[in-house]
Design a protein around this motif. Sequence first.
Motif, mmCIF file in Angstrom:
data_model
loop_
_atom_site.group_PDB
_atom_site.id
_atom_site.type_symbol
_atom_site.label_atom_id
_atom_site.label_comp_id
_atom_site.label_asym_id
_atom_site.label_seq_id
_atom_site.Cartn_x
_atom_site.Cartn_y
_atom_site.Cartn_z
ATOM 1 N N THR A 123 -12.318 -7.989 12.710
ATOM 2 C CA THR A 123 -12.668 -6.567 12.704
ATOM 3 C C THR A 123 -11.914 -5.875 13.830
ATOM 4 O O THR A 123 -11.902 -6.370 14.967
ATOM 5 C CB THR A 123 -14.182 -6.377 12.927
ATOM 6 O OG1 THR A 123 -14.908 -7.168 11.979
ATOM 7 C CG2 THR A 123 -14.581 -4.924 12.793
ATOM 8 N N GLN A 181 -15.081 -0.497 4.010
ATOM 9 C CA GLN A 181 -14.326 -1.231 3.006
ATOM 10 C C GLN A 181 -13.775 -0.262 1.976
ATOM 11 O O GLN A 181 -14.384 0.769 1.681
ATOM 12 C CB GLN A 181 -15.207 -2.283 2.314
ATOM 13 C CG GLN A 181 -14.427 -3.263 1.427
ATOM 14 C CD GLN A 181 -15.336 -4.252 0.724
ATOM 15 O OE1 GLN A 181 -15.919 -3.941 -0.312
ATOM 16 N NE2 GLN A 181 -15.454 -5.449 1.274
ATOM 17 N N TRP A 232 -19.479 -6.098 -0.922
ATOM 18 C CA TRP A 232 -19.260 -5.787 0.490
ATOM 19 C C TRP A 232 -20.260 -6.567 1.332
ATOM 20 O O TRP A 232 -21.478 -6.474 1.110
ATOM 21 C CB TRP A 232 -19.443 -4.286 0.679
ATOM 22 C CG TRP A 232 -19.170 -3.748 2.045
ATOM 23 C CD1 TRP A 232 -18.271 -4.199 2.957
ATOM 24 C CD2 TRP A 232 -19.798 -2.607 2.642
ATOM 25 N NE1 TRP A 232 -18.277 -3.423 4.084
ATOM 26 C CE2 TRP A 232 -19.210 -2.435 3.912
ATOM 27 C CE3 TRP A 232 -20.777 -1.712 2.219
ATOM 28 C CZ2 TRP A 232 -19.584 -1.408 4.771
ATOM 29 C CZ3 TRP A 232 -21.146 -0.685 3.063
ATOM 30 C CH2 TRP A 232 -20.563 -0.531 4.332
ATOM 31 N N ASP A 271 -10.590 -8.180 7.153
ATOM 32 C CA ASP A 271 -11.088 -9.410 6.538
ATOM 33 C C ASP A 271 -9.948 -10.239 5.954
ATOM 34 O O ASP A 271 -9.955 -11.461 6.024
ATOM 35 C CB ASP A 271 -12.091 -9.053 5.440
ATOM 36 C CG ASP A 271 -12.601 -10.259 4.700
ATOM 37 O OD1 ASP A 271 -13.517 -10.913 5.211
ATOM 38 O OD2 ASP A 271 -12.070 -10.556 3.608
ATOM 39 N N ALA A 301 -19.059 -0.673 9.967
ATOM 40 C CA ALA A 301 -18.401 -1.477 8.932
ATOM 41 C C ALA A 301 -17.837 -0.536 7.879
ATOM 42 O O ALA A 301 -18.352 0.565 7.671
ATOM 43 C CB ALA A 301 -19.378 -2.464 8.295
ATOM 44 N N GLU A 354 -14.177 -12.070 7.621
ATOM 45 C CA GLU A 354 -14.356 -11.175 8.763
ATOM 46 C C GLU A 354 -15.515 -11.599 9.652
ATOM 47 O O GLU A 354 -15.476 -11.414 10.868
ATOM 48 C CB GLU A 354 -14.590 -9.761 8.234
ATOM 49 C CG GLU A 354 -14.821 -8.704 9.276
ATOM 50 C CD GLU A 354 -14.971 -7.322 8.669
ATOM 51 O OE1 GLU A 354 -14.971 -6.339 9.433
ATOM 52 O OE2 GLU A 354 -15.091 -7.209 7.421
ATOM 53 N N THR A 356 -12.351 -2.986 9.104
ATOM 54 C CA THR A 356 -12.260 -4.329 8.531
ATOM 55 C C THR A 356 -10.829 -4.847 8.492
ATOM 56 O O THR A 356 -9.898 -4.145 8.097
ATOM 57 C CB THR A 356 -12.869 -4.385 7.123
ATOM 58 O OG1 THR A 356 -12.823 -5.745 6.654
ATOM 59 C CG2 THR A 356 -12.116 -3.498 6.137
#
Length: 783
Positions: A333, A723, A730, A360, A721, A367, A358
């Motif tokens: 992250t 995405q 998620w 990941d 967070a 992540e 992110t």
Amino acid sequence: MTHHSLRIPAPAGPPLTGHLPFTDAPGVADPIAVTSRWFTRGGRPWFPVSGEFHYSRYPAGEWEEELLKMKAAGVTAVASYLIWIHHEEIEGRIRFDGDRDLRRFAELCARHGLDFIPRIGPWSHAEVRNGGLPDWLLTRTTAPRTDDPDYLGPVHRWFTAIAEQLKGLDRAHGGPIVAIQVENELYDQPGHLLTLKRMAQEAGLSAPLWTSTAWGGVQLPPDELLPLYGGYTETFWTEWDGGWSDTCRKHFFFTHQRDDEGIGADLRPTTVRGGEPAPTDRFPWATCELGGGMAVAYHRRPRVDAADIGALGLTKIGCGSVWQGYYMFHGGTNPAGELSTLQESHATDYPNDLPVLTYDFQAPLGEYGQYRPSYDELRLQHLLLADFGERIAPMESVLPEEQPAGQDDRETLRWAVRSDGDSGFLFVNNHQPHEPLPDHPDTSFTVAFPDGPELTVPSAPVTVPQGAYFCWPLRLDVAGLRLDWATAQPVCTVDVGGRAVLVLAATDGVDVELALDISTLRYVHTPMGKVVSADGRFLVTGLRPGTDALVEVGTLDGGQVGLLVLDAATARTAYRGVAWGAERLVLCDAGDGVVFDEPAGEVRVHSVAAETSFAVLPAPERPPGENLAVAADGVFTRYTLPTGGDSGILDVSLLRAAGPAPETVTGVLDRASVPADKYFDTSAAEYLIDVPDQLPRTGTLLRVHWTGDVVRAYAGETLVADQFSSGRVWEIALDRVPEGALRVKVLPFAVDPPVYLPVPVPAGEAGISRVEWVTVRTQVITG
């Protein structure tokens, strides 16, 4: 019937040695050296496996656990960018505290027997703001990444700070640093690369290997930097409507072409190359960026499957790689910047907009340290390299005369052999993303060794299934037994009471056949199937792969050898390490993870299942209080660990329905840009996720099922967070967010935006359908 044949040429002469200035420190017990074809360590061929893990993108309190997970996957060296902007966002305040503690990270690698490869930059890329260069630096120079004095001055201070952190961790002092990379993807300035190497050495940095990325026809200062290559299954940096890139497709063929002109082509178009590539006859084929996954950009959001990563890795070994290096092996992250966000974006004139937080990368370890199926696929290959890499490294890659007609040829079977002229390994790849390859029925292979036998493998033709990729041994010596071939992939060998047991993994859809050279054995005992004599061999057929498929062989010298053929699913659960005071092979249920902490002699078992069963080979002494059942032959022991994984559903409340989707705007290279922050307050659907106080925070993941374009989670006003939609659930680690409810904002997808999606998203929809929580409990067994 389709018969494939290949003739192994006479072994090449000895490799070039002593022509490269890569030397280890005097007095090192296991000196590292480089020949023109492979690496050596302690005077023996060495096949390293490296995995990228960015310490500054992961909580320092969890580094040790994650490094152990990487080690359990067969990674032997940890590579990490030293991202300058993460350490000195504000000029003059270089931070090595907390998650930036470079020295502690390197020391943890050393503690657990992992080599360390710092990639010192100063420019890293790494999908970071300015490629890792601090904003303040770019106000001081108009010519970054050159020998401009206004650039080199701050770089010298940065290198000096790194050297101070890593002081005493070089190999001369017993440290873990085996290689140092300077810069990244700089393809046309060999003089500057040499300047950076000299500056780093003058600052006090030391390693036997100095490396550089070598894609894009790189120009390197002659014999000063070891060229490292790469190859990805997918790209986020190409155009949204460009389809699957040919630069990715070629990595699923066996070839001796090392360069990949596609990596970094967003900043260096494929039509622009550095010049003549580094000479391949002076350097071994080493990699640092085999795709362990792929990032997502706003305009292009590829999805990578485990088989894609597994097939890529195995194909590269067949091509001739002698160093498997993965980027990324562990996701992370982005840290929160003090002055700005720290991701690559259109705002900093980069062609791609990345998520704020992110990174990941769909990596084998995610992540938040999640295990992915790709972790199992690669671990199986790394077990092979751990036991047989010393044999494979000096072997040359040989391609059959019948080659695919081009990158669109999906009919010609893709295969190769690595051989030393006496024995070898046969590699087959029948998998690639996006465009499935067909079954190949009635297939056999004939491999002719120089001054030796001609093997036809197997004795009766088989079907090579769609999607299969595997490695079969040829004329392999196993503790005095000659295994002429096996239609199963070697996993590792384990000593069981003085008896060598070769563990093999069956290929789904291919019957197992073991061909044993009669002249090397006294007897064969098989628990099932049959043994027939043919052409000076015993052929063992009819095995049902599994933990009971143990063929026992007596060798001419009075020894005993076991051949254990596991089914493919079980083999993917195999781990190897020290447990209960001795080296063990541990078989865990699929989806579980095991970490071997060798100094402490303990095994940590992680499971989301209510009960976790696993087998250990050889059988250890029974730990007190454990539920124990010993198989009839006494080889395997099974345990039931009631560690338990808990799960449930959380309450979700809609606070605000979604408004109209924002109009798509474009930025650099006319690519779609992430909608501006203001739209998350005006167009996004907003939800409240109720997280009960009693829910365990450590080890708990929230799994959010959602539809939309971009999703962000907030604790209060702090983004925790995010995405982009790519068809994936998620996940958020609960211990990364403050206690209390989470607010989640979901932007709807526009109508027909210039965005590539692997899974279509309905225009205008934005919402959460379900939020699950899953807690992974851990039980520690000490020896």
